[in-house]
Scaffold this active site. Structure first.
Site, short mmCIF file in Angstrom:
data_model
loop_
_atom_site.label_atom_id
_atom_site.label_comp_id
_atom_site.label_asym_id
_atom_site.label_seq_id
_atom_site.Cartn_x
_atom_site.Cartn_y
_atom_site.Cartn_z
N LYS A 81 22.83 37.40 70.09
CA LYS A 81 21.84 36.56 70.22
C LYS A 81 21.15 36.32 71.62
O LYS A 81 21.90 36.74 72.43
CB LYS A 81 21.89 35.11 69.53
CG LYS A 81 20.91 34.24 69.03
CD LYS A 81 20.62 34.36 67.41
CE LYS A 81 19.62 33.72 67.10
NZ LYS A 81 19.34 33.95 65.76
N GLY A 182 8.27 27.01 51.86
CA GLY A 182 7.63 27.73 52.60
C GLY A 182 7.79 29.44 52.24
O GLY A 182 7.74 29.40 51.21
N VAL A 184 10.31 31.34 52.22
CA VAL A 184 11.63 31.64 51.37
C VAL A 184 11.52 30.49 50.02
O VAL A 184 11.57 30.71 48.86
CB VAL A 184 12.68 31.40 51.99
CG1 VAL A 184 14.03 31.57 50.98
CG2 VAL A 184 13.03 32.41 53.29
N TYR A 186 9.13 29.03 48.62
CA TYR A 186 8.26 29.18 47.37
C TYR A 186 8.37 30.45 46.47
O TYR A 186 8.32 30.53 45.43
CB TYR A 186 6.70 29.35 48.22
CG TYR A 186 5.64 29.29 47.06
CD1 TYR A 186 5.15 28.09 47.05
CD2 TYR A 186 5.24 30.46 46.21
CE1 TYR A 186 3.89 27.97 45.80
CE2 TYR A 186 4.05 30.48 45.20
CZ TYR A 186 3.66 29.13 45.27
OH TYR A 186 2.63 28.96 44.29
P1 NAD Z 1 8.90 28.25 56.63
O1 NAD Z 1 8.60 27.51 58.06
O2 NAD Z 1 8.28 29.13 56.10
O3 NAD Z 1 9.23 27.12 55.41
C1 NAD Z 1 9.69 25.88 55.67
C2 NAD Z 1 9.06 24.82 55.04
O4 NAD Z 1 9.64 23.73 54.99
C3 NAD Z 1 7.50 24.55 55.44
O5 NAD Z 1 6.79 24.69 54.19
C4 NAD Z 1 7.57 23.05 56.06
O6 NAD Z 1 6.41 22.73 55.66
C5 NAD Z 1 8.70 22.48 55.12
N1 NAD Z 1 9.39 21.49 55.77
C6 NAD Z 1 9.66 21.27 57.09
N2 NAD Z 1 10.34 20.09 57.38
C7 NAD Z 1 10.69 19.58 56.13
C8 NAD Z 1 11.23 18.50 55.48
N3 NAD Z 1 11.70 17.48 56.25
N4 NAD Z 1 11.27 18.40 54.22
C9 NAD Z 1 10.74 19.02 53.31
N5 NAD Z 1 9.99 20.33 53.78
C10 NAD Z 1 9.89 20.34 55.03
O7 NAD Z 1 10.45 28.85 56.83
P2 NAD Z 1 11.06 29.93 55.93
O8 NAD Z 1 10.87 31.18 56.84
O9 NAD Z 1 10.83 29.97 54.61
O10 NAD Z 1 12.64 29.62 56.14
C11 NAD Z 1 13.15 28.29 55.45
C12 NAD Z 1 14.69 28.17 55.85
O11 NAD Z 1 15.40 29.14 55.79
C13 NAD Z 1 14.82 28.14 57.51
O12 NAD Z 1 15.84 27.02 57.71
C14 NAD Z 1 15.15 29.37 57.90
O13 NAD Z 1 15.90 29.29 59.35
C15 NAD Z 1 15.90 30.10 57.02
N6 NAD Z 1 15.98 31.23 56.95
C16 NAD Z 1 15.02 31.90 56.64
C17 NAD Z 1 15.01 33.37 56.44
C18 NAD Z 1 13.78 34.34 56.31
O14 NAD Z 1 13.98 35.39 55.91
N7 NAD Z 1 12.62 33.80 56.37
C19 NAD Z 1 16.18 34.10 56.73
C20 NAD Z 1 17.40 33.13 56.85
C21 NAD Z 1 17.45 32.03 56.78
#
Ligand code: NAD
Length: 347
Positions: A81, A182, A184, A186
């Site tokens: 990292k 968000g 993931v 959705y």
């Molecule tokens: P994103 O930012 O697109 O979505 C997060 C959503 O959570 C947003 O819509 C935001 O408004 C909402 N949110 C923020 N705080 C909140 C709260 N207190 N209560 C309810 N909703 C809240 O992120 P993402 O890419 O969808 O990732 C979601 C999680 O999964 C993160 O923790 C990320 O680290 C983890 N993750 C994502 C991926 C990936 O491929 N995107 C891979 C591994 C892990």
């Protein structure tokens, strides 16, 4: 290049280096935890850390986490990292070029990707200085947005958990509360609906809630009430540390299966869930679709290969749940044990 590099030796880590380039405004640390299975791949995180010590703590914890995540996902990546110490508002071309020079000094032992506050254009600048970069969206041959693949992995983990509970992996009629819809969350909610499940959603962003209500027929639940909801599965897809001494006593679900990183606030919370009889599908096993997608890019990207490998999360979660039951051990400990077996061999 005026890159000043110094080693920060750390027990249990192969290499940890700090680099500074004052002209470019760069202060950064790259940590390689383990390259037993392959080159150390992990994202770049940019944050205004309060101190170098805080940045070091974060990068070490995250690099080790990547070793475990890739090992458990069955891909030949090691764990690494990097962190850039600074305000994301102070991003510049020279900063990412200097960082690219830093990555290049590892000669491929560390492969950089995106993480918090780093976007594809930033990564593209890093790539101008080193080829050891993966996941630049929009370039030919790259893997693109990992979120749909991550969501598929969470769905497979959900199927494995439902099968463990009910003897069939049918999602039909299963009630799931998704925290954060968000990228993931959705896509996951859409997969659950398509499979006949019922979905409750909450989010801090009202517009995505309306979209989920209109397009998916999801039901809305206010932010804090999600923990008390009497459904089958809680799926955290927003942020970490949401499984803690305040929320766990409220939970009425049978299982927790979600994408968010670091869902357990402390290891004690993993024990609390186990004692309460709530199945916890370990986050880093559930959300490994993203790193699988990047790994497939390193081999020559083919979406079908990424999806096939991601399907295996189903088997991994089944193994974790079965071993947890057989040994009466919390699932997060079992997952660590399985990852260590692949990393270091059977004890
Ligand atoms: P994103 O930012 O697109 O979505 C997060 C959503 O959570 C947003 O819509 C935001 O408004 C909402 N949110 C923020 N705080 C909140 C709260 N207190 N209560 C309810 N909703 C809240 O992120 P993402 O890419 O969808 O990732 C979601 C999680 O999964 C993160 O923790 C990320 O680290 C983890 N993750 C994502 C991926 C990936 O491929 N995107 C891979 C591994 C892990």
């Amino acid at each position: 290049m005026a890159l000043n590099i110094k080693e920060l030796k750390q027990e249990g880590f192969e290499q940890v280096f700090f680099a500074q380039d004052s002209a470019a405004g760069l202060s950064a640390i790259i940590a390689i935890h383990n390259t037993q299975l392959g080159p150390a791949c992990g994202g770049i995180r940019m944050l205004p850390y309060a101190s170098q010590q805080d940045a070091l703590y974060d990068v070490l914890r995250l690099a080790k986490g990547m070793s475990y995540k890739s090992a458990l996902a069955g891909i030949n990546f090691g764990g690494g990292k990097s962190v850039i110490l600074g305000d994301p508002k102070s991003k510049s071309k020279s900063l990412f070029h200097a960082f690219g020079d830093f990555v290049e000094t590892f000669k491929g032992r560390y492969i950089a990707a995106k993480d918090m506050n780093i976007d594809s254009p930033d990564l593209a600048l890093v790539k101008e200085k080193t080829r050891h970069v993966l996941g630049v969206e929009g370039e030919p041959g790259t893997s693109g947005d990992p979120s749909p693949v991550t969501a598929l992995g969470v769905f497979r983990a959900l199927e494995a958990t439902v099968e463990f509970l009910h003897g069939t992996k049918k999602i039909d009629g299963i009630r799931v509360a998704v925290q954060g819809i968000g990228h993931v969350g959705y896509a996951l909610a859409a997969l659950i609906k398509k499979a006949g499940g019922e979905v409750w959603v909450t989010d801090t962003n009202k517009s995505v809630i309306e979209k989920a209500q209109n397009e998916l027929g999801a039901k809305f639940i206010p932010l804090e009430e999600i923990y008390d909801l009497d459904v089958d599965i809680f799926s955290p897809c927003a942020r970490g540390a949401i499984l803690n001494k305040l929320t766990i006593p409220k939970l009425k679900v049978k299982a927790v299966v979600g994408a968010a990183n670091n869902q357990l606030e402390t290891p004690e919370d993993g024990i609390r869930l186990h004692q309460k009889g709530i199945l916890y599908a370990p986050d880093y096993a559930v959300n490994s679709g993203g790193i699988i997608n990047i790994f497939v890019e390193s081999q020559g990207y083919e979406e079908s290969k990424a999806l096939k490998k991601t399907d295996e999360i189903y088997l991994t979660i089944k193994e974790v749940l079965n071993r947890s039951k057989a040994r009466n051990q919390p699932t997060f400990k079992v997952a660590d044990e399985l990852a260590e077996e692949r990393l270091y061999g059977q004890k």
